[in-house]
Enzyme design. Structure first.
Site: not given
Ligand code: UT7
Length: 359
Positions: A111, A249, A279
């Protein structure tokens, strides 16, 4: 002292849009989750190879600078979704532009590639190795995406942006930078199946998967970008309040908010376009700067702070003093070929092609 002024800018956003509602037709997700967790509403899906997106962005950047292809000394193509490894994608852009005088290199820091490319081009102009450069951040990760994985598939889109840099004796362009990498954490953002390592293991290219630890990347993104911002401010002996606009970013609106809070930057001092594109990896940060200029958010002489992070986990911040001109000198009629499919149809084609590759 020589500087590398940024005198041209251009973007290329493929026309096919994939909305959150489209994603929820084939993934267990919904608009409410995606908007509240990321700030993203839609993203673009490319119907052409990434070098074609980059070419159009470069034509527009050249026109904005009032230059022609023969003026370009150097092309640096920042991306991690190149069409092929050999020959490089910068040489394809050179061929399409007819920029026969340009040296050509590809650069991959995921990125942050567009921002690292900005550093390399600026350094080469400052040392006199080149007098001008086209710096590209372009990405078409949709073909690499594992569209069955809702954790990752909702986050990314395709696009391209480019800048024209030229030597100047005025203090403008990048005036300070800070680049780094949390290599110890490189495995928390990893695309398997893309690269010789996987070919040697007998895996097929179509079967790419993303190993992605979102929350861990989130934390390191905030720390890495904040540290890089502090570094560049210190180098130029500037206070946070002296920054006119932060153009970060765009990986997650909550990451941007956390960074802005640490920087003490108010809402109107942070540029955000994540809702439109998601992104776009290497294209994200450059395209955000292009749109900030287009929307009149950059004034002559403005001090801009540009933090970024990506796979590696690479991180960066650039401090830019904008030059005198904020209006393009010209426009280009060059455009992408028309696309007769929707974003959803393009994604369905990719899913079908991957299934065939896995057989
Ligand atoms: O540019 C470099 C790459 N960018 C990144 O890596 C971005 C950095 N990370 C993030 O933006 C965030 O961590 C995410 C958007 C990827 C995830 O957000 P989060 O608040 O950290 O959520 P989480 O991973 O803790 O997941 C929360 C819940 C999980 O369910 P449970 O285990 O709490 O029941 C996931 O399975 O949300 C669930 N989940 C979804 N639900 C609906 C994960 N993806 C989705 C989805 N739709 N697309």
């Amino acid at each position: 002292m020589r500087y590398a002024d940024i005198t041209g800018w251009g973007k290329c956003t493929p026309p096919a849009t994939l909305t959150n509602a489209d994603l929820s037709t084939f993934l267990d997700t919904d608009d409410e989750w995606i908007v509240s967790r990321t700030g993203m509403k839609e993203r673009r899906i490319s119907h052409v190879p990434v070098s074609d997106l980059a070419h159009v962005a470069c034509e527009r950047a050249l026109a904005a600078a009032g230059k022609v292809a023969a003026d370009v000394d150097l092309i640096i193509f920042g991306s991690c979704s190149f069409d092929q490894m050999v020959p490089n994608s910068a040489s394809r852009v050179q061929q399409l532009l007819g920029a026969d005088n340009a040296a050509c290199m590809d650069l991959n820091t995921a990125c942050t590639s567009g921002r690292y490319a900005l550093s390399v081009a600026t350094a080469m102009i400052k040392t006199g190795s080149a007098n001008s450069a086209l710096v590209i951040g372009a990405e078409a990760t949709s073909v690499l995406m594992d569209w069955t994985d809702r954790d990752v598939a909702v986050l990314f889109g395709d696009g391209a942006a480019a800048f024209y840099l030229e030597a100047s004796d005025q203090k403008s362009g990048v005036v300070a930078e800070s680049l780094g990498c949390f290599g110890k954490n490189r495995d928390i953002l990893d695309v398997t199946g893309w690269g010789l390592k996987y070919a040697n293991q007998g895996q097929v290219l179509g079967a790419t998967k993303w190993n992605f630890n979102g929350p861990e990347i989130f934390k390191r993104a905030v720390v890495g970008m904040s540290r890089a911002c502090d570094n560049v401010l210190e180098k130029e002996d500037l206070g946070k309040e002296e920054i006119d606009l932060v153009v970060p970013h765009q990986a997650n609106l909550r990451i941007i908010d956390a960074l802005a809070k640490r920087m003490g930057a108010s809402e109107e001092k942070v540029f955000i376009n994540i809702q439109r594109y998601g992104n776009m990896s290497a294209a994200t940060a450059p395209l955000a700067l292009v749109e900030a200029i287009e929307e009149g958010r950059v004034a002559p002489g403005a001090k801009l702070l540009l933090p970024a992070f990506g796979g590696g986990l690479t991180w960066s911040a650039h401090l830019i003093t904008w030059g005198a001109r904020i209006k393009p000198l010209g426009t280009s009629a060059v455009d992408l070929p028309p696309c007769d499919k929707t974003g959803l149809e393009l994604v369905q084609d990719i899913i079908a092609a991957k299934k065939t590759a896995e057989v």
